[in-house]
Design an enzyme around this catalytic site. Structure first.
Site, PDB file in Angstrom:
ATOM      1  N   ASN A  56     -23.142  16.914  15.690  1.00 20.64           N
ATOM      2  CA  ASN A  56     -23.698  18.234  15.969  1.00 20.64           C
ATOM      3  C   ASN A  56     -25.218  18.321  15.845  1.00 20.64           C
ATOM      4  O   ASN A  56     -25.811  19.332  16.185  1.00 20.64           O
ATOM      5  CB  ASN A  56     -23.066  19.280  15.041  1.00 20.64           C
ATOM      6  N   ASP A  91     -17.901  10.350  24.418  1.00 19.27           N
ATOM      7  CA  ASP A  91     -16.480  10.540  24.687  1.00 19.27           C
ATOM      8  C   ASP A  91     -16.311  11.751  25.597  1.00 19.27           C
ATOM      9  O   ASP A  91     -17.072  12.715  25.514  1.00 19.27           O
ATOM     10  CB  ASP A  91     -15.715  10.750  23.372  1.00 19.27           C
ATOM     11  N   ASN A  95     -20.315  19.006  21.521  1.00 17.82           N
ATOM     12  CA  ASN A  95     -21.367  19.421  20.579  1.00 17.82           C
ATOM     13  C   ASN A  95     -22.568  18.486  20.528  1.00 17.82           C
ATOM     14  O   ASN A  95     -23.689  18.929  20.303  1.00 17.82           O
ATOM     15  CB  ASN A  95     -20.774  19.604  19.178  1.00 17.82           C
ATOM     16  N   HIS A 136     -14.193  10.338  18.928  1.00 20.30           N
ATOM     17  CA  HIS A 136     -15.529  10.925  19.070  1.00 20.30           C
ATOM     18  C   HIS A 136     -16.620   9.851  18.970  1.00 20.30           C
ATOM     19  O   HIS A 136     -17.774  10.115  19.296  1.00 20.30           O
ATOM     20  CB  HIS A 136     -15.737  11.982  17.978  1.00 20.30           C
ATOM     21  N   TYR A 142     -24.909  12.825  12.469  1.00 16.40           N
ATOM     22  CA  TYR A 142     -23.638  13.469  12.795  1.00 16.40           C
ATOM     23  C   TYR A 142     -23.781  14.115  14.170  1.00 16.40           C
ATOM     24  O   TYR A 142     -24.863  14.507  14.600  1.00 16.40           O
ATOM     25  CB  TYR A 142     -23.157  14.468  11.731  1.00 16.40           C
ATOM     26  N   TYR A 147     -15.220   8.116  10.109  1.00 15.89           N
ATOM     27  CA  TYR A 147     -15.209   8.443  11.547  1.00 15.89           C
ATOM     28  C   TYR A 147     -15.213   7.224  12.458  1.00 15.89           C
ATOM     29  O   TYR A 147     -15.058   7.351  13.674  1.00 15.89           O
ATOM     30  CB  TYR A 147     -16.437   9.304  11.882  1.00 15.89           C
TER      31      TYR A 147
END
Length: 194
Positions: free
Chosen positions: A72, A97, A118, A24, A70, A19
């Site tokens: 979420n 973001d 999220n 993100h 992460y 990632y």
């Protein structure tokens, strides 16, 4: 506008090389740039579920946090650090973001909803309030709502990344004002640049 000074800056993103370069992770990019500029090393801190550091700025001490939970589950890390240091939600700035801003735009905002993000949604749920500040870094919109997840989890092109990096540089120039609680001056300066 709130005149609350900032005691915690949170950069949102997802951990791991998969990632690292994705849109993100713009919040991570910003916090990492701030840490580099201020010669701060971010260290893994298990009790805060992320990487932390402390910025001793002219305006006061500020905790830095990149959650390793992460996106979420960002709220778990944010709440853990806030509870430990007894930091009020109004003294928190979350950097993330923002698909509703064009690439290269950066905007400061106090409070508000999660806008479908999220990471913000989980922080609001964990804190029980949306009453924290945000630094929104524009990454642009894919054009269709059903493409958003794929879009933010992919890397921007070179020109886009340059635009996001320039927005981060401009945002860093107003951080001393943000930390001091001079929100109107910080917003005016940031929102009228570039």
């Amino acid at each position: 506008m709130s005149a609350e000074s900032v005691q915690l800056i949170v950069g949102l993103g997802n951990p791991g090389p998969k990632y690292e370069a994705t849109r993100h992770n713009a919040g991570f990019w910003c916090l990492e740039a701030l840490a580099r500029q201020a010669s701060i090393s971010l260290r893994a801190e298990r009790k805060f579920h992320g990487w932390t550091g402390r910025w001793q700025s002219d305006a006061g001490d500020v905790h830095l946090l990149c959650p390793a939970t992460y996106m979420n589950h960002s709220g778990r890390a944010v709440a853990a650090l806030m509870q430990f240091y007894r930091i009020d939600p109004a003294a928190v700035l979350v950097v993330h973001d923002e698909i509703d801003l064009s690439v290269g735009e950066a905007r400061l905002k106090v409070g508000g909803g999660h806008g479908g993000h999220n990471g913000l949604r989980d922080i609001v749920a964990a804190l029980g309030t949306p009453g924290f500040s945000r630094l929104r870094l524009g990454v642009g919109h894919p054009g269709q709502a059903d493409q958003v997840v794929s879009y933010v989890l992919h890397a921007p092109g070179r020109a886009e990344r340059d635009g996001i990096d320039q927005a981060i540089e401009r945002a860093l120039t107003v951080m001393p004002l943000v930390i001091a609680g001079a929100w109107e001056r910080a917003q005016q300066q940031l929102h009228t640049q570039g």
